[in-house]
Enzyme design. Structure first.
Site, mmCIF file in Angstrom:
data_model
loop_
_atom_site.group_PDB
_atom_site.id
_atom_site.type_symbol
_atom_site.label_atom_id
_atom_site.label_comp_id
_atom_site.label_asym_id
_atom_site.label_seq_id
_atom_site.Cartn_x
_atom_site.Cartn_y
_atom_site.Cartn_z
ATOM 1 N N SER A 1 1.121 -1.506 0.198
ATOM 2 C CA SER A 1 -0.316 -0.090 -0.225
ATOM 3 C C SER A 1 0.717 1.403 0.731
ATOM 4 O O SER A 1 2.382 0.854 0.730
ATOM 5 C CB SER A 1 -0.947 -0.002 0.736
ATOM 6 O OG SER A 1 -1.459 1.771 1.167
ATOM 7 N N TYR B 1 -1.583 0.140 10.471
ATOM 8 C CA TYR B 1 -1.828 -0.465 8.935
ATOM 9 C C TYR B 1 -0.611 -0.157 8.591
ATOM 10 O O TYR B 1 -0.141 -0.703 7.825
ATOM 11 C CB TYR B 1 -3.030 0.093 8.131
ATOM 12 C CG TYR B 1 -3.188 -0.260 7.790
ATOM 13 C CD1 TYR B 1 -3.452 -1.501 6.673
ATOM 14 C CD2 TYR B 1 -3.086 0.963 5.619
ATOM 15 C CE1 TYR B 1 -3.920 -1.858 5.390
ATOM 16 C CE2 TYR B 1 -3.326 0.851 4.927
ATOM 17 C CZ TYR B 1 -3.194 -0.423 4.415
ATOM 18 O OH TYR B 1 -4.121 -1.256 3.314
#
Length: 257
Positions: free
Chosen positions: A152, A165
């Site tokens: 990501s 995250y």
């Protein structure tokens, strides 16, 4: 291009998190390049539906329903794919989840789930698949095998509200690069794709409050589509063996972070 005529013909690809979003789009893209595709995920009904679609287009598809956060089940899933399809040339570690919110009031269960799926699941599948990828690199007419990890932009840019995250995705990036260096001379290419904002189910799984915060953040952006990330994966794994694309960062065109 027919499903059997592409550059990946006579190879087998495994895609985790294949029941929707980036995983499903990637499975379609690899099948279109000629690979037999193993669909790994928890939602068997969706996997079967996608497998039927791929077979209807002339491709070969296998369904393995398993929770990759269970070490033994992840290993069994990989072995089931090799047993059914005969080999394993490409692995796309796509399964992942996201939780957002300030550290001080985030539920620990949410953190644990991210670590289980984004880190442990990826590690378990990789560990089980790597011996097969090494063998495939030796025997494949293409002379190469591929492991692609979906990370990501959160693996590059830390932001308030995404600390854990970020932790998982920075970890994926570091693991990918270290493993790449370990196997680079064994003709297993290890790559990472870092998507920005993609129109998938990921944000729909967020808890109330967090979901609305994410929706406000991306309001007005033209989000990437899962097919955009699938294109990046397909590009990586269809290169000639002399070419290794180690990293692709794909942002929405007006995304700033």
């Amino acid at each position: 291009m027919t499903a059997t005529a592409g550059p990946l013909r006579d190879t087998v690809a495994l895609v985790t998190g294949a029941s929707s979003g980036i995983g499903a789009a990637t499975a379609r893209a690899l099948a279109a390049q000629g690979a037999a595709v193993a669909l790994l995920g928890r939602r068997r009904e969706r996997l079967e539906e996608l497998a039927g679609e791929l077979r209807g287009e002339g491709g070969t598809a296998s369904v393995v329903a398993a929770d990759i956060t269970d070490r033994s089940r992840a290993a069994e899933a990989v072995e089931a794919v090799v047993s059914e399809l005969g080999r394993l040339d490409t692995v796309v570690n796509n399964a992942g989840t996201m939780g957002v919110g300030p550290v001080e009031d985030s539920p620990l269960d949410e953190w644990e789930r991210m670590i289980e799926i984004n880190v442990r699941g990826l590690l378990y599948v990789t560990h089980a698949a790597l011996p097969h990828l090494l063998r495939a690199a030796e025997s494949s007419p293409r002379g190469v095998a591929d492991l692609v990890n979906i990370s990501s932009t959160a693996g590059r840019v830390a932001r308030p509200g995404t600390a854990v995250y970020n932790l998982t995705k920075f970890g994926v990036n570091g693991f990918t690069e270290a493993l790449r260096q370990e196997v680079v001379r064994k003709r297993v290419r290890v790559s990472v794709v870092e998507p920005g904002t993609v129109d998938t189910e990921l944000s729909s799984h967020l808890r109330d409050g967090a979901r609305e915060a994410v929706e406000r953040q991306v309001e007005g952006l033209e989000l990437l589509r899962p097919e955009d990330i699938a294109d990046a994966v397909s590009y990586i794994v269809t290169r000639d063996r002399r070419v290794a694309v180690n990293e692709i960062l794909v942002r929405a065109s007006d995304q700033t972070w």
